[in-house]
Design an enzyme around this catalytic site. Structure first.
Site, PDB file in Angstrom:
ATOM      1  N   SER A  27       1.019  -1.312  -0.012  1.00 31.23           N
ATOM      2  CA  SER A  27      -0.025   0.002  -0.080  1.00 31.23           C
ATOM      3  C   SER A  27       0.660   1.489  -0.189  1.00 31.23           C
ATOM      4  O   SER A  27       0.731   2.044  -1.042  1.00 31.23           O
ATOM      5  CB  SER A  27      -0.969   0.142   1.180  1.00 31.23           C
ATOM      6  OG  SER A  27      -1.545   1.164   1.268  1.00 31.23           O
ATOM      7  N   SER A  51       8.606 -12.515  -5.857  1.00 39.64           N
ATOM      8  CA  SER A  51       7.672 -11.576  -5.092  1.00 39.64           C
ATOM      9  C   SER A  51       6.258 -11.404  -6.186  1.00 39.64           C
ATOM     10  O   SER A  51       6.955 -11.070  -7.507  1.00 39.64           O
ATOM     11  CB  SER A  51       8.033 -10.152  -4.669  1.00 39.64           C
ATOM     12  OG  SER A  51       7.122  -9.348  -4.418  1.00 39.64           O
ATOM     13  N   SER A  53       4.726  -8.931  -6.305  1.00 33.91           N
ATOM     14  CA  SER A  53       4.841  -7.654  -6.856  1.00 33.91           C
ATOM     15  C   SER A  53       5.575  -7.149  -7.966  1.00 33.91           C
ATOM     16  O   SER A  53       5.887  -6.011  -8.259  1.00 33.91           O
ATOM     17  CB  SER A  53       5.015  -6.739  -5.546  1.00 33.91           C
ATOM     18  OG  SER A  53       3.916  -6.937  -4.705  1.00 33.91           O
ATOM     19  N   ASP A  83       5.639  -4.043  10.113  1.00 31.47           N
ATOM     20  CA  ASP A  83       6.458  -3.813  10.927  1.00 31.47           C
ATOM     21  C   ASP A  83       7.206  -5.093  11.733  1.00 31.47           C
ATOM     22  O   ASP A  83       8.098  -4.862  12.047  1.00 31.47           O
ATOM     23  CB  ASP A  83       5.540  -3.164  12.187  1.00 31.47           C
ATOM     24  CG  ASP A  83       5.183  -1.822  11.978  1.00 31.47           C
ATOM     25  OD1 ASP A  83       6.116  -0.891  11.214  1.00 31.47           O
ATOM     26  OD2 ASP A  83       3.927  -1.384  12.378  1.00 31.47           O
ATOM     27  N   GLN A  86      10.201  -6.246   9.393  1.00 34.27           N
ATOM     28  CA  GLN A  86      11.271  -5.333   9.122  1.00 34.27           C
ATOM     29  C   GLN A  86      12.559  -5.682   9.783  1.00 34.27           C
ATOM     30  O   GLN A  86      13.613  -5.642   8.966  1.00 34.27           O
ATOM     31  CB  GLN A  86      10.917  -3.995   9.451  1.00 34.27           C
ATOM     32  CG  GLN A  86       9.935  -3.030   8.712  1.00 34.27           C
ATOM     33  CD  GLN A  86       9.847  -1.559   9.078  1.00 34.27           C
ATOM     34  OE1 GLN A  86      10.374  -0.932   9.771  1.00 34.27           O
ATOM     35  NE2 GLN A  86       8.653  -1.017   8.764  1.00 34.27           N
ATOM     36  N   HIS A 108       7.227   4.743   9.961  1.00 33.62           N
ATOM     37  CA  HIS A 108       6.576   4.449  11.319  1.00 33.62           C
ATOM     38  C   HIS A 108       7.663   4.044  12.204  1.00 33.62           C
ATOM     39  O   HIS A 108       8.649   3.507  11.672  1.00 33.62           O
ATOM     40  CB  HIS A 108       5.422   3.455  11.125  1.00 33.62           C
ATOM     41  CG  HIS A 108       4.939   2.884  12.295  1.00 33.62           C
ATOM     42  ND1 HIS A 108       4.600   3.818  13.404  1.00 33.62           N
ATOM     43  CD2 HIS A 108       4.444   1.812  12.863  1.00 33.62           C
ATOM     44  CE1 HIS A 108       3.868   3.518  14.345  1.00 33.62           C
ATOM     45  NE2 HIS A 108       4.097   2.128  14.140  1.00 33.62           N
ATOM     46  N   ASP A 191       0.449   7.280  17.220  1.00 33.19           N
ATOM     47  CA  ASP A 191      -0.015   6.328  15.983  1.00 33.19           C
ATOM     48  C   ASP A 191      -0.760   5.095  16.483  1.00 33.19           C
ATOM     49  O   ASP A 191      -1.733   4.599  16.270  1.00 33.19           O
ATOM     50  CB  ASP A 191       1.093   5.914  15.066  1.00 33.19           C
ATOM     51  CG  ASP A 191       0.816   5.330  13.708  1.00 33.19           C
ATOM     52  OD1 ASP A 191       0.077   6.105  12.930  1.00 33.19           O
ATOM     53  OD2 ASP A 191       0.826   4.078  13.592  1.00 33.19           O
ATOM     54  N   GLU A 231     -23.913   4.998   7.879  1.00 33.51           N
ATOM     55  CA  GLU A 231     -23.725   6.676   7.913  1.00 33.51           C
ATOM     56  C   GLU A 231     -22.581   7.254   8.677  1.00 33.51           C
ATOM     57  O   GLU A 231     -22.332   8.394   8.741  1.00 33.51           O
ATOM     58  CB  GLU A 231     -25.024   7.068   8.594  1.00 33.51           C
ATOM     59  CG  GLU A 231     -26.059   6.669   7.935  1.00 33.51           C
ATOM     60  CD  GLU A 231     -27.426   7.492   8.500  1.00 33.51           C
ATOM     61  OE1 GLU A 231     -27.440   8.544   9.011  1.00 33.51           O
ATOM     62  OE2 GLU A 231     -28.787   7.104   8.207  1.00 33.51           O
TER      63      GLU A 231
END
Length: 335
Positions: A27, A51, A53, A83, A86, A108, A191, A231
């Site tokens: 993302s 991968s 990606s 996280d 990493q 982050h 966060d 809503e």
């Protein structure tokens, strides 16, 4: 008050002639890589061999390498992996290829703040954290705007870390909306608190419980879904655009009076104490330890909770309702 930096105060000079490696193409990774590339900067994407990606990043016009090769080639290395992954990737594939004067960048502060990654003293370490999910970072960039961002310097080995951070923030479009200076500790703890207490944990629990109460009281699940979930976006959009004042101004007097009198009974002193407990677990590292251990055994608790969530009546009714609203009938990965 935080210092705010805007687009007209910034340049790309600090990143001129530097190679930026984006580790990961999820993302945030795809948004950072594409935005930086379209800002005219030299970007490579680091991925593991095989991968899924890899082909996508290449089809987006980006140069793709293994994580090791990207770390060797790069001067600035942005780690945009989950996280919990990493640290292992850093120590096995990135750190052995660091050069003195390189820059390690994070979106982050988790791994630095909780000492899961301890960088060598001869590299810059800073943060550039856009305050929005990756698909919004990407979309707003293409629209000529951006999402606000945070920058923080943890280690300034070259004396240029802050300058690099500002240029990087400009490259992803964050300075268009304003970039705020903070610290790794402040970003990490606020966060995590926001995710747990209101943005993700609090609001989802509030929605589910409100839905359950109405259904248990005999109301149709569809009516309960509209009132407790559907809503929410309409109300949040008003708050996003103009704060609580705009929201209260836009709803009826009935809604305003009812909301202001009943809201504090639902989110009360007991709720406040639970928030302080959550904050204490974040500050003392207890949550980080729990999450790291959960990741080490492949997230059994998280997966069980995900399955329970999918089976909740709110989710089942919601899918049926959204299936009849074409512009809402999207898969999770459509963005």
């Amino acid at each position: 008050m935080a210092t705010i930096i805007y687009d007209n105060e910034t340049t790309f000079d600090a990143l001129k002639d530097k190679i930026i490696a984006i580790m990961g193409y999820g993302s945030q990774g795809h948004a950072h890589a594409r935005n930086l590339h379209e800002s005219g900067l030299n970007v490579v994407v680091g991925l593991r061999k095989g991968s899924s990606s890899w082909a996508k990043a290449e089809s987006d016009g980006l140069k793709v390498m293994t994580v090791e090769d990207a770390a060797k080639a790069a001067d600035v290395i942005m780690i945009l992996l989950p996280d919990e992954k990493q640290s292992s990737v850093y120590y096995s594939q990135i750190e052995p290829n660091l050069k003195s004067g390189d820059a390690l960048v994070f979106a982050h502060g988790f791994n630095i703040h909780y000492n899961q990654i301890v960088p060598p003293k001869d590299v810059d370490v800073f943060m550039v954290a856009p305050k929005g999910p990756g698909h919004i970072v990407r979309r707003t960039y293409t629209e000529g705007i951006g999402v606000p961002g945070l920058i923080a310097v943890y280690q300034d080995a070259t004396g240029k870390a802050r300058e690099l951070a500002i240029s990087y923030a400009k490259g992803i479009g964050a300075t268009r909306a304003g970039v705020y200076e903070t610290t790794f500790r402040e970003e990490t703890e606020t966060d995590l608190f926001g995710e747990q207490v209101d943005l993700c944990g609090g609001i989802s629990s509030l929605i589910k419980t409100a839905f359950e109460v109405l259904v248990e009281a005999g109301y149709q699940p569809e009516m309960a879904y509209f009132e407790t979930c559907h809503e929410v976006k309409l109300i949040v959009d008003l708050i996003y655009e103009g704060g609580l004042e705009r929201m209260w101004h836009s709803v009826s007097n009935t809604a305003e009076y009812g909301g202001m009198t009943v809201g504090p009974r639902v989110i009360n002193e007991e709720s406040r104490e639970a928030m302080y407990d959550a904050l204490e677990r974040i500050q003392n590292g207890e949550f980080a330890k729990e999450f790291i251990l959960e990741g080490m055994v492949n997230h059994p608790v998280l997966k069980a909770m995900e399955n329970q969530e999918k089976e909740h009546p709110l989710e089942i009714v919601g899918k049926e309702i959204r299936a009849n609203i074409p512009w809402l009938n999207k898969k999770i990965d459509d963005d």
